[in-house]
Scaffold this active site. Structure first.
Site, PDB file in Angstrom:
ATOM      1  N   GLY A 255       0.925  -0.896  -0.170  1.00  0.00           N
ATOM      2  CA  GLY A 255       0.233  -0.051  -0.063  1.00  0.00           C
ATOM      3  C   GLY A 255       0.773   0.986   0.421  1.00  0.00           C
ATOM      4  O   GLY A 255       1.998   1.069   0.012  1.00  0.00           O
TER       5      GLY A 255
ATOM      6  N   HIS B 167       4.277   1.386  -7.793  1.00  0.00           N
ATOM      7  CA  HIS B 167       3.441   0.713  -8.083  1.00  0.00           C
ATOM      8  C   HIS B 167       2.832   0.808  -8.991  1.00  0.00           C
ATOM      9  O   HIS B 167       2.401  -0.047 -10.092  1.00  0.00           O
ATOM     10  CB  HIS B 167       2.445   0.838  -6.901  1.00  0.00           C
ATOM     11  CG  HIS B 167       3.327   0.742  -5.178  1.00  0.00           C
ATOM     12  ND1 HIS B 167       3.534   1.376  -4.676  1.00  0.00           N
ATOM     13  CD2 HIS B 167       4.341  -0.322  -4.418  1.00  0.00           C
ATOM     14  CE1 HIS B 167       3.542   1.212  -3.229  1.00  0.00           C
ATOM     15  NE2 HIS B 167       4.759   0.525  -3.712  1.00  0.00           N
TER      16      HIS B 167
HETATM   17  P1  AMP Z   1       6.665  -1.972  -1.854  1.00  0.00           P
HETATM   18  O1  AMP Z   1       4.788  -1.374  -1.587  1.00  0.00           O
HETATM   19  O2  AMP Z   1       7.201  -1.743  -1.349  1.00  0.00           O
HETATM   20  O3  AMP Z   1       6.453  -3.687  -1.161  1.00  0.00           O
HETATM   21  O4  AMP Z   1       6.340  -2.203  -3.501  1.00  0.00           O
HETATM   22  C1  AMP Z   1       5.066  -3.484  -3.677  1.00  0.00           C
HETATM   23  C2  AMP Z   1       5.661  -3.917  -5.349  1.00  0.00           C
HETATM   24  O5  AMP Z   1       6.450  -2.269  -5.685  1.00  0.00           O
HETATM   25  C3  AMP Z   1       7.025  -4.451  -5.467  1.00  0.00           C
HETATM   26  O6  AMP Z   1       7.380  -5.543  -6.068  1.00  0.00           O
HETATM   27  C4  AMP Z   1       8.463  -3.025  -5.388  1.00  0.00           C
HETATM   28  O7  AMP Z   1       9.345  -3.821  -6.013  1.00  0.00           O
HETATM   29  C5  AMP Z   1       7.484  -1.923  -6.409  1.00  0.00           C
HETATM   30  N1  AMP Z   1       8.132  -1.306  -5.750  1.00  0.00           N
HETATM   31  C6  AMP Z   1       8.399  -0.352  -5.365  1.00  0.00           C
HETATM   32  N2  AMP Z   1       8.865   1.208  -5.928  1.00  0.00           N
HETATM   33  C7  AMP Z   1       9.184   0.939  -6.811  1.00  0.00           C
HETATM   34  C8  AMP Z   1       9.279   1.847  -7.939  1.00  0.00           C
HETATM   35  N3  AMP Z   1      10.362   2.857  -7.344  1.00  0.00           N
HETATM   36  N4  AMP Z   1       9.707   1.462  -9.558  1.00  0.00           N
HETATM   37  C9  AMP Z   1       9.803   0.273  -9.792  1.00  0.00           C
HETATM   38  N5  AMP Z   1       8.782  -0.976  -8.526  1.00  0.00           N
HETATM   39  C10 AMP Z   1       8.599  -0.438  -7.713  1.00  0.00           C
END
Ligand code: AMP
Length: 302
Positions: free
Chosen positions: A34, A40
């Site tokens: 989230g 995301h």
């Molecule tokens: P998180 O909510 O931080 O667990 O991230 C969920 C997904 O979004 C994971 O696969 C992350 O690697 C991806 N994600 C988060 N930040 C970025 C970003 N800046 N660029 C690309 N993917 C991202």
């Protein structure tokens, strides 16, 4: 302007099972905690382009947070998250911890192997076991044809690929490029914690990534530039004087992108520069792909 369709919100396992059983065609899943940002959303957009039904999961997984980490203060912004993926996601699965862990604290865990031994795995004991456990559970619950993960969390992505291979999970794991803000900082839900001075310090990560990539490009046009030199260039960016906020380097290394072993000076082929720092009380990560000793003209994809 036409109203974008808000995704249906599923809270319980029964609800997500019913949704999944009724979903026609291919299903793509994007797993998140989230506090959604454009990083995301880019994953959701890619899923939208490739699969017929798109499900976003939002779950702040207690199992992957250490006792002194930011589980309690991790931002929870469901309404804004639904708006962020309106028109892109068909459904959002936002379970409670009791739904995801019906037996209370999980007795059975996925254990990250050698890929998770160093870097994030060493600094956050139990983090990768908790992450892999919930990813496997969510793959099991949502049964996607494809699942998107950001290369922002490169070690996590390598571990998920390995788990899917080891456990014969029938899903296509897609790694998505890092989305950055106008100044180059990789988007992260934790960036909102940064004060303006901390943000200035945090920009050193992406600067060190670019410096490492530039140095590697030189190694392909005749200069003798090895991994040790590139590492030195990257550390130079991180360690330059002039910061007035606490800034601690957790690691900044060149690794093999599949095994996460530190590469030596003779390494040839695709490498990954991985960096993590603490700025004040916030941890920031970044990384970038580079090619060591390859032919001039090879393209980078990081
Ligand atoms: P998180 O909510 O931080 O667990 O991230 C969920 C997904 O979004 C994971 O696969 C992350 O690697 C991806 N994600 C988060 N930040 C970025 C970003 N800046 N660029 C690309 N993917 C991202």
């Amino acid at each position: 302007m036409t109203e974008l369709t808000t995704p249906v919100v599923l809270h319980t396992l029964t609800e997500v099972n019913t949704w999944r059983a009724a979903a026609q065609g291919s299903v793509g899943v994007v797993m998140t905690m989230g506090a959604l940002h454009e990083g995301h959303v880019s994953l959701v957009r890619q899923a939208r382009e490739r699969t017929e039904r798109v499900l976003v999961t939002i779950f702040v997984n207690p199992l992957q947070f250490g006792p002194h980490e930011d589980y309690d203060r991790y931002p929870r912004t469901l309404d804004a998250d639904l708006t962020a993926v309106a028109g892109l996601a068909d459904a959002v699965f936002a379970p409670s911890a009791a739904d995801m862990y019906p037996g209370g604290a999980s007795e059975t865990l996925v254990r990250a192997g050698r890929i998770g031994a160093n870097f994030e795995g060493r600094l956050r004991p139990g983090h990768f076991d908790g992450m892999l456990t919930v990813v496997l559970k969510l793959l099991h619950v949502t049964q996607p044809d494809a699942a998107w993960f950001g290369r922002k969390d490169a070690q996590q992505l390598a571990l998920i690929r390995r788990m899917v291979l080891d456990f014969n999970v029938p899903v296509d794991v897609v790694g998505a490029p890092i989305v950055r803000d106008a100044e180059g900082m990789a988007l992260s839900s934790r960036n909102r914690y940064l004060s303006p001075a901390e943000r200035v310090a945090g920009l050193r990560l992406s600067r060190s990534v670019r410096a490492a990539q530039r140095a590697a490009t030189r190694s392909r046009s005749g200069y003798v530039v090895d991994a040790n030199f590139i590492r030195g260039v990257a550390w130079g960016e991180l360690e330059a004087p002039g910061l007035d906020v606490p800034f601690e380097i957790d690691y900044a290394e060149l690794v093999n992108p599949d095994t996460f072993e530190v590469i030596n000076a003779a390494y040839q082929g695709e490498a990954l520069y991985v960096v993590a720092v603490r700025v004040g009380s916030t941890r920031l990560l970044d990384n970038g792909t580079l090619v060591m000793g390859a032919r001039a003209g090879d393209t980078l994809n990081g």
